[in-house]
Design an enzyme around this catalytic site. Sequence first.
Site, PDB file in Angstrom:
ATOM      1  N   TYR A  32       0.861  -1.183   0.000  1.00 20.93           N
ATOM      2  CA  TYR A  32       0.000   0.000   0.000  1.00 20.93           C
ATOM      3  C   TYR A  32       0.899   1.235   0.000  1.00 20.93           C
ATOM      4  CZ  TYR A  32      -4.675   1.768  -0.074  1.00 20.93           C
ATOM      5  OH  TYR A  32      -5.856   2.333  -0.505  1.00 20.93           O
ATOM      6  N   HIS A  34       3.189   4.495  -0.524  1.00 24.11           N
ATOM      7  CA  HIS A  34       2.973   5.942  -0.632  1.00 24.11           C
ATOM      8  C   HIS A  34       4.329   6.610  -0.858  1.00 24.11           C
ATOM      9  CE1 HIS A  34       4.490   5.893   3.422  1.00 24.11           C
ATOM     10  NE2 HIS A  34       3.490   5.124   3.827  1.00 24.11           N
ATOM     11  N   HIS A  37       7.428   5.345   1.156  1.00 26.82           N
ATOM     12  CA  HIS A  37       8.078   4.155   0.588  1.00 26.82           C
ATOM     13  C   HIS A  37       8.847   4.519  -0.688  1.00 26.82           C
ATOM     14  CE1 HIS A  37       4.348   2.323   2.527  1.00 26.82           C
ATOM     15  NE2 HIS A  37       5.313   1.651   3.125  1.00 26.82           N
ATOM     16  N   GLN A  61       4.448 -10.257  12.737  1.00 22.08           N
ATOM     17  CA  GLN A  61       4.744  -9.021  13.472  1.00 22.08           C
ATOM     18  C   GLN A  61       3.478  -8.343  14.006  1.00 22.08           C
ATOM     19  OE1 GLN A  61       6.661  -7.047   9.988  1.00 22.08           O
ATOM     20  NE2 GLN A  61       5.565  -5.210  10.643  1.00 22.08           N
ATOM     21  N   GLY A 147      12.935   3.562   6.720  1.00 20.38           N
ATOM     22  CA  GLY A 147      12.524   4.924   7.034  1.00 20.38           C
ATOM     23  C   GLY A 147      12.656   5.222   8.519  1.00 20.38           C
ATOM     24  N   LYS A 149      10.683   7.037  10.063  1.00 19.56           N
ATOM     25  CA  LYS A 149       9.329   7.042  10.627  1.00 19.56           C
ATOM     26  C   LYS A 149       9.244   5.956  11.696  1.00 19.56           C
ATOM     27  CE  LYS A 149       4.656   6.756  10.484  1.00 19.56           C
ATOM     28  NZ  LYS A 149       4.310   5.395  10.267  1.00 19.56           N
TER      29      LYS A 149
HETATM   30  P1  AMP Z   1       5.790  -0.335   6.123  1.00 23.99           P
HETATM   31  O1  AMP Z   1       5.238  -0.686   4.788  1.00 23.99           O
HETATM   32  O2  AMP Z   1       4.917   0.571   6.928  1.00 23.99           O
HETATM   33  O3  AMP Z   1       6.278  -1.538   6.890  1.00 23.99           O
HETATM   34  O4  AMP Z   1       7.087   0.540   5.836  1.00 23.99           O
HETATM   35  C1  AMP Z   1       8.120   0.060   5.018  1.00 23.99           C
HETATM   36  C2  AMP Z   1       9.298   1.000   5.105  1.00 23.99           C
HETATM   37  O5  AMP Z   1       8.897   2.304   4.679  1.00 23.99           O
HETATM   38  C3  AMP Z   1       9.842   1.149   6.542  1.00 23.99           C
HETATM   39  O6  AMP Z   1      11.252   1.215   6.507  1.00 23.99           O
HETATM   40  C4  AMP Z   1       9.229   2.451   6.977  1.00 23.99           C
HETATM   41  O7  AMP Z   1       9.985   3.111   7.969  1.00 23.99           O
HETATM   42  C5  AMP Z   1       9.243   3.238   5.678  1.00 23.99           C
HETATM   43  N1  AMP Z   1       8.255   4.324   5.745  1.00 23.99           N
HETATM   44  C6  AMP Z   1       6.930   4.218   5.996  1.00 23.99           C
HETATM   45  N2  AMP Z   1       6.357   5.432   6.057  1.00 23.99           N
HETATM   46  C7  AMP Z   1       7.349   6.332   5.839  1.00 23.99           C
HETATM   47  C8  AMP Z   1       7.408   7.758   5.779  1.00 23.99           C
HETATM   48  N3  AMP Z   1       6.326   8.515   5.955  1.00 23.99           N
HETATM   49  N4  AMP Z   1       8.603   8.334   5.530  1.00 23.99           N
HETATM   50  C9  AMP Z   1       9.725   7.585   5.351  1.00 23.99           C
HETATM   51  N5  AMP Z   1       9.731   6.237   5.397  1.00 23.99           N
HETATM   52  C10 AMP Z   1       8.567   5.621   5.641  1.00 23.99           C
END
Ligand code: AMP
Length: 285
Positions: A32, A34, A37, A61, A147, A149
Amino acid sequence: MIVIKTIQEIRDRVGAWKKEGLSIGLVPTMGYLHEGHQSLIRKSAEQNDRTVVSVFVNPIQFGPNEDLETYPRDLERDRAAVEEAGGDLIFNPEPAEMYPDHFTSFIDTTETTELLCGAVRPVHFRGVCTVVGKLFNIVCPDRAYFGLKDAQQFATIRRFVRDLNFPVEIVACPIVRESDGLAKSSRNTYLSPAERKAAVILSKSLNLGRQAIEEGERDAGKVIDIITASLKSEPLARIDYVEAVDFGNIQRVGRIQGETLVAVAVYIGKTRLIDNFLINTEEKQ
Ligand code: AMP
């Protein structure tokens, strides 16, 4: 955009690239996608010859009462997002491909996972580290992109990569935000219009804390109080935690000095959102 579902096919494809002497970047995600990513994918595409993006909602997780079932999924949209950001391949395995019957081996970490999200999501980081370790062994990337975040996740992955000698360089990427300051997240799609407006309180409150530090405040408790009071001003917000920790070991600090992570988790309605800032400052007398 090529989408690969099996570990064998990934190994074959990456093996062929390695034989050609190409460098490989890995961007692990739950899909998903954005612009947050995409910023990771872009950085990987800049720094490597080939970029693999994993799209996998990792069941181990998620805790029993978390959002595994409802987590948003849209592979067609993700394909376009990876393509646009310069990725080369999506690895999108089924859970059974990653976790065969009698799967009983995990990467477990201590210290960096005791507080913050680790304290309130008991199985979370074990699941994250295990899947990331598996992805490292499957893709054998030169570099992997994460990230800030998820700053505790970053600190934890950096630690296990060092402790367990994974031959991969871990690259940190800054938080990408909406124009009003809300950190981009796949979970933002859960928010109603009123909740979406209220969610800006996370970044707003963190900014007040950062401002206080920039103006000379070094007492972590006072910074936490400023952030907490601001979060409490939003009726739709319910605080999960507000913490100031050393970014190296994710342990609480009394004074803001060195590289400090100030992080919050807040429920907006039923949706749990996280945000943070990192600050590196010298103690002022
Ligand atoms: P997720 O799909 O939420 O597991 O995130 C996958 C990767 O994208 C992880 O390393 C997150 O830290 C990074 N990520 C998610 N949201 C953001 C954001 N707003 N800014 C920077 N990196 C992000």
